[in-house]
Design a protein around this motif. Structure first.
Motif, short mmCIF file in Angstrom:
data_model
loop_
_atom_site.label_atom_id
_atom_site.label_comp_id
_atom_site.label_asym_id
_atom_site.label_seq_id
_atom_site.Cartn_x
_atom_site.Cartn_y
_atom_site.Cartn_z
N GLY A 43 0.81 -1.21 0.00
CA GLY A 43 0.00 0.00 0.00
C GLY A 43 0.84 1.26 0.00
N SER A 44 0.25 2.29 -0.54
CA SER A 44 0.91 3.59 -0.61
C SER A 44 -0.15 4.66 -0.47
CB SER A 44 1.64 3.74 -1.95
OG SER A 44 1.93 5.09 -2.21
N ALA A 45 0.03 5.55 0.50
CA ALA A 45 -0.91 6.65 0.67
C ALA A 45 -0.87 7.57 -0.55
CB ALA A 45 -0.58 7.43 1.94
N ALA A 46 0.31 7.73 -1.16
CA ALA A 46 0.42 8.57 -2.35
C ALA A 46 -0.40 7.98 -3.51
CB ALA A 46 1.88 8.71 -2.76
N LYS A 47 -0.33 6.68 -3.66
CA LYS A 47 -1.09 6.02 -4.73
C LYS A 47 -2.59 6.14 -4.47
CE LYS A 47 -1.45 1.62 -7.18
NZ LYS A 47 -0.93 0.25 -7.26
N ALA A 48 -3.01 5.91 -3.23
CA ALA A 48 -4.42 6.02 -2.88
C ALA A 48 -4.93 7.44 -3.08
CB ALA A 48 -4.64 5.55 -1.45
N ASP A 62 1.92 13.31 -10.87
CA ASP A 62 2.91 12.36 -10.39
C ASP A 62 2.57 11.95 -8.96
OD1 ASP A 62 5.16 10.76 -10.44
OD2 ASP A 62 6.60 12.40 -10.26
N ARG A 63 3.18 10.85 -8.53
CA ARG A 63 3.10 10.43 -7.14
C ARG A 63 4.44 9.82 -6.78
NH1 ARG A 63 2.37 4.83 -7.06
NH2 ARG A 63 1.48 4.01 -8.97
N GLU A 64 4.79 9.93 -5.51
CA GLU A 64 6.11 9.44 -5.09
C GLU A 64 6.07 9.08 -3.61
OE1 GLU A 64 9.24 7.85 -5.55
OE2 GLU A 64 9.02 9.19 -7.28
#
Length: 96
Positions: A43-48, A62-64
């Motif tokens: 999981g990634s908060a940036a992706k969510a 973008d996300r990182e």
């Protein structure tokens, strides 16, 4: 336990995005989070957050993820410089 406990957050990104008024053209956004490098948790908060922003028809550029030593930090060596480079790249892309 990873991330903020729901009792620790009164007004988070979901609430902020929920109150955002999106015009045309949609604003450009980028998302980021901090994560523990090992063990690599799913999981990634940036992706969510990026997924939620796209559903709201925002222009996600973008996300990182940036890595921390443990749940309370600090950033690992080189991550602050990497974050600054990432931010400069975002600004540069918006100027084009």
């Amino acid at each position: 336990m990873s991330g903020a406990r729901t009792t620790d957050v009164e007004f988070g990104i979901r609430e902020w995005l929920g109150e955002l008024t999106v015009g045309s053209p949609a604003p450009a956004v980028a998302t980021f989070d901090t994560r523990v490098k090992t063990p690599r948790l799913p999981g990634s908060a940036a992706k969510a957050a990026a997924r939620l922003a796209r559903r709201l028809r925002l222009d996600v550029r973008d996300r990182e993820s940036f890595f921390v030593g443990d749940q309370d930090g600090p950033l690992l060596d080189g991550e602050l410089d990497r974050a600054a480079d990432w931010a400069r790249g975002l600004v540069h892309d918006l100027d084009d």
